[in-house]
Scaffold this motif. Structure first.
Motif, short mmCIF file in Angstrom:
data_model
loop_
_atom_site.label_atom_id
_atom_site.label_comp_id
_atom_site.label_asym_id
_atom_site.label_seq_id
_atom_site.Cartn_x
_atom_site.Cartn_y
_atom_site.Cartn_z
N GLU A 122 116.23 14.15 10.71
CA GLU A 122 114.94 14.21 10.00
C GLU A 122 115.14 15.11 8.79
OE1 GLU A 122 112.26 15.76 12.99
OE2 GLU A 122 113.55 14.75 14.45
N PRO A 123 115.32 14.55 7.63
CA PRO A 123 115.58 15.38 6.45
C PRO A 123 114.45 16.38 6.20
CG PRO A 123 115.99 13.07 5.98
CD PRO A 123 115.29 13.12 7.30
N LEU A 124 114.82 17.65 6.01
CA LEU A 124 113.85 18.68 5.66
C LEU A 124 113.39 18.42 4.23
CD1 LEU A 124 113.08 21.02 7.54
CD2 LEU A 124 114.52 22.51 6.17
N THR A 125 112.08 18.54 3.99
CA THR A 125 111.52 18.09 2.72
C THR A 125 110.57 19.11 2.12
OG1 THR A 125 111.65 15.80 3.52
CG2 THR A 125 110.22 16.21 1.63
N GLU A 233 119.55 16.06 1.68
CA GLU A 233 120.42 14.89 1.75
C GLU A 233 120.70 14.53 3.21
OE1 GLU A 233 121.64 12.94 -0.53
OE2 GLU A 233 120.91 13.99 -2.31
N ALA A 234 120.73 13.23 3.51
CA ALA A 234 121.01 12.78 4.87
C ALA A 234 122.51 12.61 5.11
CB ALA A 234 120.29 11.46 5.14
N LYS A 235 123.25 12.25 4.07
CA LYS A 235 124.68 11.99 4.23
C LYS A 235 125.42 13.26 4.63
CE LYS A 235 128.72 10.09 1.84
NZ LYS A 235 129.25 9.56 0.56
N ARG A 267 119.31 2.46 17.40
CA ARG A 267 119.60 2.57 15.97
C ARG A 267 118.72 1.62 15.17
NH1 ARG A 267 124.88 2.03 15.88
NH2 ARG A 267 124.82 -0.23 15.70
N GLU A 268 118.57 0.39 15.63
CA GLU A 268 117.75 -0.58 14.93
C GLU A 268 116.27 -0.18 14.99
OE1 GLU A 268 117.14 -3.69 12.44
OE2 GLU A 268 119.05 -2.81 13.10
N TYR A 269 115.85 0.35 16.13
CA TYR A 269 114.46 0.80 16.27
C TYR A 269 114.14 1.90 15.26
CZ TYR A 269 110.38 3.16 18.19
OH TYR A 269 109.15 3.75 18.33
N VAL A 270 115.03 2.87 15.12
CA VAL A 270 114.81 3.96 14.17
C VAL A 270 114.75 3.42 12.73
CG1 VAL A 270 115.83 6.05 13.17
CG2 VAL A 270 115.81 5.73 15.65
N LYS A 271 115.66 2.54 12.40
CA LYS A 271 115.73 2.01 11.03
C LYS A 271 114.47 1.21 10.68
CE LYS A 271 119.62 0.07 9.80
NZ LYS A 271 120.86 -0.75 9.91
N THR A 272 113.95 0.46 11.63
CA THR A 272 112.80 -0.40 11.34
C THR A 272 111.47 0.34 11.48
OG1 THR A 272 112.80 -1.22 13.62
CG2 THR A 272 114.00 -2.51 11.99
N THR A 273 111.44 1.41 12.27
CA THR A 273 110.19 2.14 12.49
C THR A 273 109.91 3.12 11.37
OG1 THR A 273 110.47 1.93 14.89
CG2 THR A 273 108.92 3.60 14.11
N TRP A 274 110.96 3.76 10.85
CA TRP A 274 110.78 4.76 9.79
C TRP A 274 111.48 4.27 8.52
CZ3 TRP A 274 111.65 6.28 14.93
CH2 TRP A 274 110.57 6.92 15.53
N LYS A 275 110.91 3.25 7.95
CA LYS A 275 111.50 2.65 6.76
C LYS A 275 111.41 3.56 5.54
CE LYS A 275 110.68 -2.12 8.24
NZ LYS A 275 109.99 -3.40 7.95
N ASP A 276 110.57 4.60 5.63
CA ASP A 276 110.43 5.53 4.50
C ASP A 276 111.56 6.54 4.42
OD1 ASP A 276 109.83 7.04 6.72
OD2 ASP A 276 107.92 7.81 5.96
N GLY A 277 112.47 6.51 5.40
CA GLY A 277 113.60 7.44 5.38
C GLY A 277 113.30 8.81 5.95
N SER A 278 112.11 8.99 6.55
CA SER A 278 111.77 10.29 7.13
C SER A 278 112.56 10.55 8.41
CB SER A 278 110.28 10.38 7.41
OG SER A 278 109.86 9.34 8.30
N VAL A 279 113.05 9.49 9.04
CA VAL A 279 113.92 9.59 10.22
C VAL A 279 115.06 8.60 10.02
CG1 VAL A 279 114.07 9.46 12.74
CG2 VAL A 279 111.91 10.10 11.66
N LEU A 280 116.29 9.06 10.21
CA LEU A 280 117.46 8.23 9.97
C LEU A 280 118.41 8.28 11.16
CD1 LEU A 280 118.24 9.51 6.36
CD2 LEU A 280 117.15 7.33 6.94
N PRO A 281 119.04 7.16 11.52
CA PRO A 281 120.03 7.19 12.61
C PRO A 281 121.19 8.09 12.23
CG PRO A 281 119.47 4.93 12.00
CD PRO A 281 118.90 5.81 10.94
N ALA A 282 121.75 8.78 13.22
CA ALA A 282 122.88 9.68 12.98
C ALA A 282 124.18 9.11 13.54
CB ALA A 282 122.61 11.04 13.60
N PHE A 283 124.16 7.82 13.88
CA PHE A 283 125.36 7.21 14.47
C PHE A 283 125.51 5.78 13.98
CE2 PHE A 283 121.73 6.43 17.13
CZ PHE A 283 121.89 5.14 17.60
#
Length: 283
Positions: A122-125, A233-235, A267-283
């Motif tokens: 969850e990127p700090l913002t 940054e998420a990367k 992983r797919e659930y996270v990507k499709t649920t938080w399309k705004d990038g507020s939550v990103l898969p880490a694997f």
């Protein structure tokens, strides 16, 4: 499926504080040799409401039964109660923290925990209603941020990446930075509050110029993405969240939950649920 929602945090945290023994030796439960979908094993997990409990709910509703586990999910709004409850045996596992935070908790409170690999980030913002661009930030602006040392330094490093602070070192805090002209050239003022309170201060206090918010509270408070001033940054981010359990007590059921948390489906659930990038898969 069993689910508990929203602990009465104040009373429970007080009770836990009186009964916890700083992560002292606990009697390990009898390990589950095999998992049987016909008689699933209950796993009691404490988690932040968003996104952690949501991810667990997805697993419980879609993956857990066939895997032979039944999740009993307890939503916890603060960052202290989950480890207290894990240490005293109220929970089998928790899902809310990062490597740096866990290391600090274990060092300062004596917890003896183990954890799995990263599940999500969850990127700090940094948010602002006063400034559209970092270059617009005025001298002496008030910044509200997390008061726990680990997340506070992480928040300060977000401001450093944005160009508002400079030359931070490990161990820096709002206190050490505020009056350091070299590190804080814009003479920013800092207000430290509990992580879950940052969005409230940001939304209700008109004197706040910038708020540095943890990702789960961004979603929970429904903050406006148009007010984002700068985002971590998420990367290659080392701040992934993971499943944690008491050392030496990773039963087959906990191991299965850890595996499901890093499944293709999640992983797919996270990507499709938080399309705004507020939550990103880490694997």
């Amino acid at each position: 499926m069993r689910k508990k929602l929203a602990l009465a945090i104040t009373g429970v945290a007080t009770l836990f504080a009186l009964t916890a023994c700083g992560g002292g030796t606990a009697v390990a439960p009898s390990p589950t040799a095999t998992l049987d979908p016909a008689t699933p094993t209950i796993v009691k997990v404490g988690a932040s409401p968003i996104p952690h409990a949501q991810i667990l709910e997805y697993i419980d509703e879609n993956l857990a039964k066939n895997a032979g586990i039944d999740l009993e999910i307890t939503e916890i709004d603060d960052y202290q109660t989950p480890n207290i409850a894990l240490a005293d045996g109220t929970l089998d596992a928790n899902f809310f923290q990062t490597e740096a935070y866990l290391a600090d908790q274990m060092a300062t409170k004596g917890y003896k925990f183990e954890h799995g690999a990263g599940v999500h980030i969850e990127p700090l913002t940094a948010f602002s209603t006063k400034f559209k661009e970092v270059a617009d930030v005025t001298e002496g602006s008030l910044v509200v941020l997390n008061n726990d040392p680990v997340n506070q330094l992480r928040g300060l490093r977000v401001l450093e990446s944005a160009g508002l602070l400079s030359g931070l070192v490990d161990g820096d805090s709002a206190l050490t930075v505020q009056d350091d002209a070299a590190k804080n050239p814009k003479k920013l003022k800092f207000q430290e509050v509990n992580s879950e309170q940052v969005p409230k201060f940001y939304q209700e206090d008109p004197t706040v110029g910038i708020a540095v918010v943890n990702g789960n509270y961004i979603v929970q408070a429904k903050l406006n993405p148009e007010e984002i001033l700068f985002q971590e940054e998420a990367k290659d981010n080392p701040n992934a969240n993971f499943l944690t359990w008491r050392a030496g007590e990773q039963t087959a059921a906990i191991a299965k939950l850890d595996e499901l948390l890093r499944s293709d489906e999640v992983r797919e659930y996270v990507k499709t649920t938080w399309k705004d990038g507020s939550v990103l898969p880490a694997f």
